[in-house]
Design an enzyme around this catalytic site. Structure first.
Site, PDB file in Angstrom:
ATOM      1  N   HIS A   1      29.386 -20.435  20.044  1.00 14.25           N
ATOM      2  CA  HIS A   1      28.168 -20.797  19.311  1.00 14.25           C
ATOM      3  C   HIS A   1      28.278 -20.360  17.846  1.00 14.25           C
ATOM      4  O   HIS A   1      27.948 -21.129  16.933  1.00 14.25           O
ATOM      5  CB  HIS A   1      26.962 -20.134  19.976  1.00 14.25           C
ATOM      6  CG  HIS A   1      25.687 -20.262  19.201  1.00 14.25           C
ATOM      7  ND1 HIS A   1      24.749 -21.242  19.448  1.00 14.25           N
ATOM      8  CD2 HIS A   1      25.186 -19.524  18.169  1.00 14.25           C
ATOM      9  CE1 HIS A   1      23.741 -21.098  18.613  1.00 14.25           C
ATOM     10  NE2 HIS A   1      23.983 -20.063  17.825  1.00 14.25           N
ATOM     11  N   GLU A   2      28.740 -19.133  17.614  1.00 14.69           N
ATOM     12  CA  GLU A   2      28.860 -18.638  16.239  1.00 14.69           C
ATOM     13  C   GLU A   2      29.934 -19.398  15.467  1.00 14.69           C
ATOM     14  O   GLU A   2      29.772 -19.684  14.278  1.00 14.69           O
ATOM     15  CB  GLU A   2      29.155 -17.139  16.241  1.00 14.69           C
ATOM     16  CG  GLU A   2      28.069 -16.281  16.875  1.00 14.69           C
ATOM     17  CD  GLU A   2      26.697 -16.530  16.272  1.00 14.69           C
ATOM     18  OE1 GLU A   2      26.615 -16.879  15.076  1.00 14.69           O
ATOM     19  OE2 GLU A   2      25.701 -16.394  17.005  1.00 14.69           O
TER      20      GLU A   2
ATOM     21  N   HIS B   1      28.513 -22.566  14.231  1.00 13.99           N
ATOM     22  CA  HIS B   1      27.766 -22.391  12.982  1.00 13.99           C
ATOM     23  C   HIS B   1      28.714 -22.434  11.782  1.00 13.99           C
ATOM     24  O   HIS B   1      28.387 -23.018  10.742  1.00 13.99           O
ATOM     25  CB  HIS B   1      27.025 -21.047  12.990  1.00 13.99           C
ATOM     26  CG  HIS B   1      25.686 -21.093  13.658  1.00 13.99           C
ATOM     27  ND1 HIS B   1      24.730 -22.035  13.356  1.00 13.99           N
ATOM     28  CD2 HIS B   1      25.132 -20.296  14.617  1.00 13.99           C
ATOM     29  CE1 HIS B   1      23.648 -21.822  14.088  1.00 13.99           C
ATOM     30  NE2 HIS B   1      23.869 -20.774  14.870  1.00 13.99           N
TER      31      HIS B   1
ATOM     32  N   GLU C   1      20.195 -24.576  15.258  1.00 14.88           N
ATOM     33  CA  GLU C   1      20.482 -23.786  16.461  1.00 14.88           C
ATOM     34  C   GLU C   1      20.808 -24.702  17.635  1.00 14.88           C
ATOM     35  O   GLU C   1      21.750 -24.455  18.389  1.00 14.88           O
ATOM     36  CB  GLU C   1      19.292 -22.883  16.809  1.00 14.88           C
ATOM     37  CG  GLU C   1      19.175 -21.632  15.968  1.00 14.88           C
ATOM     38  CD  GLU C   1      20.395 -20.736  16.053  1.00 14.88           C
ATOM     39  OE1 GLU C   1      20.934 -20.540  17.158  1.00 14.88           O
ATOM     40  OE2 GLU C   1      20.826 -20.242  15.000  1.00 14.88           O
TER      41      GLU C   1
END
EC number: 3.4.24.-
Length: 288
Positions: A130-131, A134, A204
């Site tokens: 997930h990071e 980003h 997100e």
């Protein structure tokens, strides 16, 4: 689609900032506000990562101390098609993670000691994916710009209000100017916050979807979010002391829980909805 939405929202945020400058100082104020915004965005671009890491006393993790973690991040970065980010550890029991840095070549993924304690390796893999999503989507720069402009709008609105209170009673301002600056003082920060929320929530969801593709297992991230959400409620008093509200939007799960007002103005979408979307994605991929 979320990229177009983000560009439009950033445009509205910038327009709101220029409007605040115009209300304070007319055409000259608007020009000054424009150059002020450019200077702040330059500062955010080059230094926001260092400030965030220093705020949480995060230190870089050498490869020798956690080779398994470095190998995991390297694999996920390869899957995402970006350089391997540096890995930092923040010494706090609050389980969370965030990414920072001005671009994929100068990126950092930070994990807390708390998250390493409660997640399984597969769940941690989902969080790291997930990071990295980003970073791949360049959300770090966008969120830094949004936060910087949003903070500046609040500052300008406050300046306008107090300058009308103490700046004399010339005929050009009078009661109309005072009412206008009062409305700006109240409404501009709220509008800026709502726009920041819309940007953050949209990105997100996108990072969840991209991260699930990178790690090839949506359920890993879904199960991690379930644990992190539960821990966020349990450790809310600790987070209230240790977490800077200005950086909460960077975290994978909002660590500031408690009041209904905080939930209303959260920069994160509801964790339950994020989990539901990941389970739906897993069903489409045949993982459930």
């Amino acid at each position: 689609m979320h990229t177009i939405k983000t560009v439009l929202l950033l445009g509205v945020l910038t327009g709101l900032f220029l409007l605040a400058g115009k209300i304070i100082g007319g055409q000259t104020g608007m020009i000054i506000a424009f150059f002020f915004a450019m200077a702040m965005n330059f500062f955010a671009y080059w230094f926001s990562d260092k400030m965030a890491l220093k705020m949480y006393r995060a230190q870089e993790i050498p490869y020798e101390e956690a080779p398994w973690l470095h190998d995991m991040v390297a694999e996920l970065a390869r899957n995402a098609g970006i350089p391997k980010p540096r890995i930092y550890l923040a010494p706090t029991e609050i389980p969370n993670a965030f990414a920072t840095g001005r671009n994929p070549k100068n990126a950092v993924v930070a994990v807390t000691s708390g998250i390493l304690n409660i997640l399984s390796p597969e769940e941690l893999r989902g969080v790291l994916a997930h990071e990295i999503a980003h970073i791949k989507n360049r959300d770090i720069l966008i969120s830094s710009i949004a936060a910087t402009i949003g903070g500046a709008i609040s500052m300008l609105a406050e300046m306008a209000f107090w300058s009308n209170i103490f700046g004399g009673n010339d005929e050009d301002n009078g009661i109309g100017g005072l009412i206008g600056s009062l409305l700006l003082f109240i409404l501009a920060p709220i509008a800026a916050m709502i726009i920041q929320m819309a940007i953050s929530r949209s990105r997100e969801y996108a990072a969840d979807a991209t991260g699930a593709e990178i790690c090839r297992c949506p359920l890993s991230l879904a199960k991690a979010l379930e644990k992190l959400e539960m821990a966020a409620h349990q450790l809310a008093p600790v987070a209230a002391r240790e977490v800077n509200p200005g950086t909460a939007h960077m975290m994978i799960v909002n660590p500031l829980k408690g009041s209904s007002i905080a939930s209303l103005f959260s920069t994160h979408p509801p964790t339950e909805e994020r989990i539901r979307r990941l389970y739906e994605m897993a069903r489409r991929m045949g993982s459930v």
